[in-house]
Scaffold this motif. Structure first.
Motif, PDB file in Angstrom:
ATOM      1  N   PRO A 206       0.804  -1.229   0.000  1.00  0.00           N
ATOM      2  CA  PRO A 206       0.000   0.000   0.000  1.00  0.00           C
ATOM      3  C   PRO A 206       0.836   1.279   0.000  1.00  0.00           C
ATOM      4  O   PRO A 206       0.407   2.308  -0.540  1.00  0.00           O
ATOM      5  N   VAL A 207       2.013   1.219   0.590  1.00  0.00           N
ATOM      6  CA  VAL A 207       2.900   2.396   0.606  1.00  0.00           C
ATOM      7  C   VAL A 207       3.402   2.676  -0.814  1.00  0.00           C
ATOM      8  O   VAL A 207       3.389   3.814  -1.292  1.00  0.00           O
ATOM      9  N   VAL A 208       3.793   1.618  -1.504  1.00  0.00           N
ATOM     10  CA  VAL A 208       4.264   1.759  -2.882  1.00  0.00           C
ATOM     11  C   VAL A 208       3.121   2.242  -3.776  1.00  0.00           C
ATOM     12  O   VAL A 208       3.295   3.160  -4.594  1.00  0.00           O
TER      13      VAL A 208
ATOM     14  N   ILE B 204       4.719   7.423   3.455  1.00  0.00           N
ATOM     15  CA  ILE B 204       5.477   6.952   4.622  1.00  0.00           C
ATOM     16  C   ILE B 204       4.640   5.929   5.371  1.00  0.00           C
ATOM     17  O   ILE B 204       3.462   6.172   5.675  1.00  0.00           O
ATOM     18  N   ALA B 205       5.242   4.784   5.688  1.00  0.00           N
ATOM     19  CA  ALA B 205       4.503   3.750   6.414  1.00  0.00           C
ATOM     20  C   ALA B 205       4.367   4.123   7.887  1.00  0.00           C
ATOM     21  O   ALA B 205       5.320   4.593   8.514  1.00  0.00           O
ATOM     22  N   VAL B 206       3.170   3.911   8.418  1.00  0.00           N
ATOM     23  CA  VAL B 206       2.922   4.079   9.851  1.00  0.00           C
ATOM     24  C   VAL B 206       2.772   2.688  10.459  1.00  0.00           C
ATOM     25  O   VAL B 206       1.917   1.904  10.036  1.00  0.00           O
TER      26      VAL B 206
ATOM     27  N   CYS C 128       8.350   5.544   0.361  1.00  0.00           N
ATOM     28  CA  CYS C 128       8.486   5.431  -1.084  1.00  0.00           C
ATOM     29  C   CYS C 128       8.381   6.829  -1.683  1.00  0.00           C
ATOM     30  O   CYS C 128       7.513   7.616  -1.290  1.00  0.00           O
ATOM     31  N   LEU C 129       9.280   7.157  -2.621  1.00  0.00           N
ATOM     32  CA  LEU C 129       9.280   8.481  -3.255  1.00  0.00           C
ATOM     33  C   LEU C 129       9.373   8.335  -4.772  1.00  0.00           C
ATOM     34  O   LEU C 129      10.023   7.420  -5.278  1.00  0.00           O
TER      35      LEU C 129
END
Ligand SMILES: Nc1nc2c(ncn2[C@@H]2O[C@H](COP(=O)(O)OP(=O)(O)OP(=O)(O)O)[C@@H](O)[C@H]2O)c(=O)[nH]1
Ligand SMILES: [Mg+2]
Length: 282
Positions: free
Chosen positions: A106-108, A120-122, A161-162
């Motif tokens: 999901p972050v990607v 950013i992952a929480v 991820c950016l």
């Protein structure tokens, strides 16, 4: 049958003395359909981190002969990622996530779908007890809020991820443990969209023994420095002009960045040597 979309992310894993965890972290990253390459940067480990990462297979291992700190390892990894897949987004992943790294999808996706320039992952509450007293997290959170107006839940999360454009615009990265705070401030100030994405991730929790307190002291120093460096003139006004989403640096800013790199011992332009499957930065 619909064609699966091609993977467009390079995972970059900065690692120091992670032989017990790096193998399962790399394997888990291979399980993510979006990940095209995995780059592990072994930052002067005293253990078998590089060898274990290679045993995991399908991985690029870059080795710093000496320890240069997390930000330098991320910079090295980002440079290798650009060679492997020019223009691809970059997913920074801590080496100690093990199997839970497989939950970073999901972050990607937040970046690949265009919803964010940086996601950013929480992390949820961790299985094992520990953690500090919150001083470093509070300092980072309040500092980011003061500089940008945005209050992150987990300002120190290394899982992010950016897009390549957002990452390039944020170079050079803040040194050492200030790297996450610096990235957040710089991407936001550059006009990027930053989101936090809850993610079922678990990592080694630092306790309250002496080594852990030293780790926190170093973290606090890095965070404080990154915030202090950004408390003056906004980055955009300090020699960065933005044209159509691209960042163009003035000659003065390039010279200043080169000077900063030199003084902080960064590895841009470093000579590299390959032995077996591993790149060595000298
Ligand atoms: N490149 C590099 N990476 C490091 C260094 N020290 C730790 N790391 C890596 O940075 C990542 C985060 O380190 P951790 O020790 O887990 O730190 P943390 O999770 O932020 O700390 P806590 O939340 O306090 O437990 C891991 O992938 C480590 O292997 C270092 O000196 N250089
Ligand atoms: Mg950790």
């Amino acid at each position: 049958m619909p064609h699966p979309s091609p993977p467009r992310v390079v995972a970059v894993v900065p690692a120091r003395d992670e032989e017990a965890r790096i193998g399962s972290t790399v394997t888990a990253l291979h399980g993510l359909a979006q990940v095209a390459h995995v780059v592990v940067v072994d930052d002067g480990s005293a253990d078998q981190t590089a060898a274990v990462a290679e045993w995991a297979g399908r991985v690029e291992v870059v080795r710093h002969e000496r320890n240069h700190g997390k930000a330098a390892a991320m910079t090295t990894g980002a440079a290798r990622a650009a060679e492997l897949a020019p223009g691809a987004a970059v997913l920074f992943v801590d080496a100690d996530l093990e199997a839970s790294a497989g939950n970073l999808g999901p972050v990607v996706d937040a970046v690949l779908t265009g919803s964010a320039d940086m996601a950013i992952a929480v992390l949820p509450p961790q299985h094992s007890p520990g953690g500090g007293f919150g001083l470093v997290v509070r300092t980072a959170r309040e500092g980011i809020a003061r500089l940008t107006g945005w209050t992150p839940t987990q300002p120190l999360s290394g899982q992010r991820c950016l897009t390549r454009a957002a990452l390039d615009a944020a170079m050079p990265l803040a040194a050492g443990w200030g790297v996450e705070v610096g990235l957040t401030v710089d991407v936001l100030r550059g006009g990027g969209r930053v989101v936090e994405v809850p993610c079922e991730l678990h990592h080694r929790v630092t306790g309250r023994d002496l080594a852990s307190q030293l780790h926190r002291a170093r973290q606090l120093a890095g965070v404080t420095r990154a915030l202090a460096e950004r408390s003056g003139v906004p980055r955009a006004a300090a020699g960065h002009a933005r044209t159509a989403g691209r960042v163009v640096r003035s000659g003065a800013a390039r010279a200043a960045a080169a000077g900063r790199r030199a003084s902080s011992g960064r590895l841009g332009g470093a000579v590299r040597r390959r032995t077996g499957g591993t790149w060595h930065e000298l």
